[in-house]
Design a protein around this motif. Structure first.
Motif, PDB file in Angstrom:
ATOM      1  N   SER A  26       0.847  -1.193   0.000  1.00  0.00           N
ATOM      2  CA  SER A  26       0.000   0.000   0.000  1.00  0.00           C
ATOM      3  C   SER A  26       0.883   1.244   0.000  1.00  0.00           C
ATOM      4  O   SER A  26       1.992   1.246   0.546  1.00  0.00           O
ATOM      5  CB  SER A  26      -0.972  -0.019   1.174  1.00  0.00           C
ATOM      6  OG  SER A  26      -0.400   0.564   2.287  1.00  0.00           O
ATOM      7  N   CYS A  27       0.393   2.283  -0.664  1.00  0.00           N
ATOM      8  CA  CYS A  27       1.178   3.505  -0.816  1.00  0.00           C
ATOM      9  C   CYS A  27       1.101   4.317   0.470  1.00  0.00           C
ATOM     10  O   CYS A  27       0.012   4.583   0.982  1.00  0.00           O
ATOM     11  CB  CYS A  27       0.650   4.329  -1.983  1.00  0.00           C
ATOM     12  SG  CYS A  27       1.432   5.959  -2.083  1.00  0.00           S
ATOM     13  N   ARG A  28       2.253   4.701   0.965  1.00  0.00           N
ATOM     14  CA  ARG A  28       2.291   5.454   2.220  1.00  0.00           C
ATOM     15  C   ARG A  28       1.683   6.854   2.065  1.00  0.00           C
ATOM     16  O   ARG A  28       1.210   7.439   3.023  1.00  0.00           O
ATOM     17  CB  ARG A  28       3.759   5.560   2.663  1.00  0.00           C
ATOM     18  CG  ARG A  28       3.834   5.870   4.111  1.00  0.00           C
ATOM     19  CD  ARG A  28       5.188   5.752   4.716  1.00  0.00           C
ATOM     20  NE  ARG A  28       5.087   6.472   5.974  1.00  0.00           N
ATOM     21  CZ  ARG A  28       5.613   6.110   7.098  1.00  0.00           C
ATOM     22  NH1 ARG A  28       6.331   5.025   7.165  1.00  0.00           N
ATOM     23  NH2 ARG A  28       5.467   6.841   8.189  1.00  0.00           N
ATOM     24  N   GLU A  29       1.686   7.357   0.841  1.00  0.00           N
ATOM     25  CA  GLU A  29       1.172   8.712   0.611  1.00  0.00           C
ATOM     26  C   GLU A  29      -0.328   8.716   0.313  1.00  0.00           C
ATOM     27  O   GLU A  29      -1.084   9.420   0.972  1.00  0.00           O
ATOM     28  CB  GLU A  29       1.913   9.362  -0.568  1.00  0.00           C
ATOM     29  CG  GLU A  29       3.317   9.827  -0.226  1.00  0.00           C
ATOM     30  CD  GLU A  29       3.335  10.895   0.867  1.00  0.00           C
ATOM     31  OE1 GLU A  29       2.466  11.779   0.859  1.00  0.00           O
ATOM     32  OE2 GLU A  29       4.229  10.818   1.738  1.00  0.00           O
ATOM     33  N   CYS A  30      -0.769   7.922  -0.697  1.00  0.00           N
ATOM     34  CA  CYS A  30      -2.174   8.031  -1.130  1.00  0.00           C
ATOM     35  C   CYS A  30      -3.013   6.833  -0.721  1.00  0.00           C
ATOM     36  O   CYS A  30      -4.224   6.825  -0.912  1.00  0.00           O
ATOM     37  CB  CYS A  30      -2.251   8.234  -2.645  1.00  0.00           C
ATOM     38  SG  CYS A  30      -1.879   6.748  -3.590  1.00  0.00           S
ATOM     39  N   GLY A  31      -2.365   5.798  -0.149  1.00  0.00           N
ATOM     40  CA  GLY A  31      -3.124   4.651   0.354  1.00  0.00           C
ATOM     41  C   GLY A  31      -3.527   3.641  -0.712  1.00  0.00           C
ATOM     42  O   GLY A  31      -4.106   2.605  -0.388  1.00  0.00           O
ATOM     43  N   ALA A  41       7.525   1.854  -5.599  1.00  0.00           N
ATOM     44  CA  ALA A  41       6.951   3.187  -5.779  1.00  0.00           C
ATOM     45  C   ALA A  41       5.535   3.079  -6.329  1.00  0.00           C
ATOM     46  O   ALA A  41       5.251   2.254  -7.194  1.00  0.00           O
ATOM     47  CB  ALA A  41       7.811   4.009  -6.727  1.00  0.00           C
ATOM     48  N   CYS A  42       4.657   3.913  -5.816  1.00  0.00           N
ATOM     49  CA  CYS A  42       3.257   3.953  -6.237  1.00  0.00           C
ATOM     50  C   CYS A  42       3.169   4.481  -7.669  1.00  0.00           C
ATOM     51  O   CYS A  42       3.800   5.487  -8.002  1.00  0.00           O
ATOM     52  CB  CYS A  42       2.495   4.854  -5.279  1.00  0.00           C
ATOM     53  SG  CYS A  42       0.807   5.197  -5.758  1.00  0.00           S
ATOM     54  N   THR A  43       2.381   3.818  -8.491  1.00  0.00           N
ATOM     55  CA  THR A  43       2.260   4.259  -9.877  1.00  0.00           C
ATOM     56  C   THR A  43       1.402   5.520  -9.994  1.00  0.00           C
ATOM     57  O   THR A  43       1.458   6.214 -10.993  1.00  0.00           O
ATOM     58  CB  THR A  43       1.639   3.160 -10.759  1.00  0.00           C
ATOM     59  OG1 THR A  43       0.480   2.662 -10.097  1.00  0.00           O
ATOM     60  CG2 THR A  43       2.607   2.046 -11.007  1.00  0.00           C
ATOM     61  N   SER A  44       0.597   5.813  -8.977  1.00  0.00           N
ATOM     62  CA  SER A  44      -0.246   7.009  -9.036  1.00  0.00           C
ATOM     63  C   SER A  44       0.496   8.249  -8.568  1.00  0.00           C
ATOM     64  O   SER A  44       0.395   9.307  -9.180  1.00  0.00           O
ATOM     65  CB  SER A  44      -1.493   6.832  -8.174  1.00  0.00           C
ATOM     66  OG  SER A  44      -2.244   5.748  -8.640  1.00  0.00           O
ATOM     67  N   CYS A  45       1.224   8.132  -7.446  1.00  0.00           N
ATOM     68  CA  CYS A  45       1.807   9.359  -6.868  1.00  0.00           C
ATOM     69  C   CYS A  45       3.298   9.245  -6.589  1.00  0.00           C
ATOM     70  O   CYS A  45       3.899  10.169  -6.065  1.00  0.00           O
ATOM     71  CB  CYS A  45       1.052   9.735  -5.596  1.00  0.00           C
ATOM     72  SG  CYS A  45       1.468   8.696  -4.189  1.00  0.00           S
ATOM     73  N   PHE A  46       3.921   8.101  -6.916  1.00  0.00           N
ATOM     74  CA  PHE A  46       5.351   7.842  -6.677  1.00  0.00           C
ATOM     75  C   PHE A  46       5.721   7.787  -5.207  1.00  0.00           C
ATOM     76  O   PHE A  46       6.889   7.793  -4.838  1.00  0.00           O
ATOM     77  CB  PHE A  46       6.249   8.856  -7.430  1.00  0.00           C
ATOM     78  CG  PHE A  46       6.143   8.704  -8.920  1.00  0.00           C
ATOM     79  CD1 PHE A  46       6.710   7.613  -9.559  1.00  0.00           C
ATOM     80  CD2 PHE A  46       5.432   9.613  -9.671  1.00  0.00           C
ATOM     81  CE1 PHE A  46       6.584   7.436 -10.931  1.00  0.00           C
ATOM     82  CE2 PHE A  46       5.298   9.458 -11.042  1.00  0.00           C
ATOM     83  CZ  PHE A  46       5.871   8.365 -11.676  1.00  0.00           C
ATOM     84  N   GLY A  47       4.718   7.725  -4.328  1.00  0.00           N
ATOM     85  CA  GLY A  47       4.992   7.546  -2.898  1.00  0.00           C
ATOM     86  C   GLY A  47       5.584   6.169  -2.638  1.00  0.00           C
ATOM     87  O   GLY A  47       5.456   5.265  -3.469  1.00  0.00           O
ATOM     88  N   PRO A  48       6.250   5.988  -1.484  1.00  0.00           N
ATOM     89  CA  PRO A  48       6.837   4.672  -1.179  1.00  0.00           C
ATOM     90  C   PRO A  48       5.765   3.642  -0.827  1.00  0.00           C
ATOM     91  O   PRO A  48       4.758   3.972  -0.206  1.00  0.00           O
ATOM     92  CB  PRO A  48       7.730   4.955   0.034  1.00  0.00           C
ATOM     93  CG  PRO A  48       7.187   6.197   0.649  1.00  0.00           C
ATOM     94  CD  PRO A  48       6.526   6.991  -0.444  1.00  0.00           C
TER      95      PRO A  48
END
Ligand SMILES: Cc1ncc(COP(=O)(O)O)c(C=O)c1O
Ligand SMILES: [Zn+2]
Length: 432
Positions: A26-31, A41-48
């Motif tokens: 799960s993305c730490r930034e956008c969930g 890396a998240c494909t939506s927001c590049f968050g970890p």
């Protein structure tokens, strides 16, 4: 950068990988949630990305008993880690369950009355806490079918990867700054894997590894702290689990933790939160303090300036294991220190050496420079009143002093060299 939609150098990205209770990333930034895969890396927001779980629910007493009946290593916590249930039976280094030392003489010297403990991770198989994270990464590497294990390292990780790969029967090829301590280079190379020194800082090494992941030259490689980072990082939670279990299933009030990338600190916080969520410990406030060397203190500088962003620096310190100028988890460390009421502080190289000697003299524990940083910062924070001496405090020693002998060599040595007779001994002024 490897992402989930691109081909992510996965030889066998089966959706049915068995990583125990871990069910997704799960993305730490956008969930946003993604299937378990070697990606970071998240494909939506590049968050970890981090591992997400079905945490055990139900009777915490039963879970506590199950853990207590488990092996004396990190696998006692398998129900809370991204590893298959039968992990303890596989060939691995079985790290963890290191001593939590009640540091009473050190406490007396620092004026601490509420209980001071040193979590001594020098007792791990390759003498640093990195064995914990690497053991988790090896399980992910096996699950995804990687046969080569790799990493970018400030020293300790390279040794931990070399040893773990040897035990697991994998090839290893690790990357380090070429000018590390000789002992760390040798400790990485002795296990027979490939060790590549790079002319540059750790941040250059890390950038190079990110390039290698996207290139056919690194195809099929599991980089423990890059494309396997979400699984690797979870290993640091075991420090939180052990500390609380060793305190009698109780949260400490204050923890002092070294920072390089900041991964360890953020995952110790995650581990504490999971212990509360599963009912294994009673909820109460705790404060997390981060420690850096003054010669590489981007997170401490941001904390003191009240910034949310971390400005990269070029490291110059004897604490080479913590010499990451552009720490990936720096902003999360700032969040955690501020949310819990902790702080991030730094100490100079001479203060690091003093702290190494203080710990050795009072508790018989020989810490590497990272441990000197952590104790040096703890000492400074007790003196300033930021750490409360009447509360239970845990200071981490994450590595063994034998790895950084050069730090103490100029100021440490024999008290006297004498001829082999009593007169000579008396002349030296050491007789009782
Ligand atoms: C001995 C030691 N302690 C602490 C750390 C900090 O680790 P992190 O990058 O998770 O902040 C490192 C990292 O290399 C290390 O080698
Ligand atoms: Zn995201």
């Amino acid at each position: 950068m490897s992402t989930l939609t691109e081909t992510d150098s996965t030889p066998d990205a089966s959706p049915a990988v068995d990583l125990g209770p871990a069910t997704a990333l799960s993305c730490r930034e956008c969930g946003e949630r993604f299937p378990l895969a070697p990606a970071f890396a998240c494909t939506s927001c590049f968050g970890p990305l981090e591992a997400a779980y079905d945490l055990p629910t139900g009777d915490p007493e039963a879970l506590r008993r199950r853990i207590e009946a488990g092996p004396a290593n990190i696998w006692r916590y398998a129900p809370l880690l991204p590893v298959p249930a039968d992990v303890a039976g596989k060939p691995n280094l079985a790290p963890g369950w290191t001593q939590l030392v009640a540091a009473d003489r050190l406490a007396a010297e620092l004026g601490v009355t509420g209980g001071l403990y040193v979590k001594d991770d020098s007792g791990n198989p390759t003498h640093s806490f990195k064995d914990r994270v690497v053991a988790n990464a090896v399980e992910a590497a096996r699950a995804f079918g990687f046969t080569t294990l790799s990493c970018s390292s400030t020293g300790n990780l390279a040794g931990a990867v070399g040893a773990a790969a040897a035990r697991a029967g994998l090839r290893s090829c690790v990357f380090i700054p070429h000018d590390l301590e000789q002992s760390k280079i040798l400790m990485a190379a002795v296990y027979g894997g490939d060790v590549v020194g790079i002319e540059g800082t750790y941040d250059d090494v890390n950038r190079f590894c990110s390039e290698l992941i996207g290139d056919p030259a690194g195809e099929g490689w599991g980089f423990v702290n890059v494309n396997l980072r979400p699984y690797y990082a979870e290993g640091s939670k075991t420090l939180a689990f052990e500390i609380c279990e060793q305190l009698g299933w109780r949260l400490p009030d204050q923890l002092v933790i070294p920072i390089a990338s900041g991964s360890q600190l953020t995952k110790i916080d995650k581990g504490l939160k999971e212990l509360i969520a599963t009912g294994l410990v009673e909820e109460k406030p705790y404060k997390i303090f981060g420690a850096q060397a003054a010669g590489c203190s981007p997170v401490s500088q941001a904390f003191k300036a009240g910034h949310d962003a971390v400005r990269p620096v070029r490291p110059d310190t004897i604490a080479k294991s913590l010499a990451i100028g552009n720490p990936a988890d720096g902003p999360y460390v700032l969040d955690i220190a501020r949310r819990t009421g902790g702080a991030v502080e730094d100490v100079t190289d001479p203060e690091i050496v003093d702290a190494i000697k203080l710990l050795a003299r009072t508790e018989g524990i020989f810490a590497e420079t990272a441990g000197g940083v952590t104790l040096g910062v703890a000492r400074k924070l007790f003196a300033s009143g930021a750490l409360d001496p009447s509360l239970t405090t845990v200071v981490l020693n994450t590595g063994d002093g034998l790895k950084t002998l050069d730090a103490v060599a100029p100021t440490t040595g024999p008290t006297a060299i004498i001829r082999p007779n009593l007169d000579s001994f008396r002349e030296a002024g050491l007789a009782s």
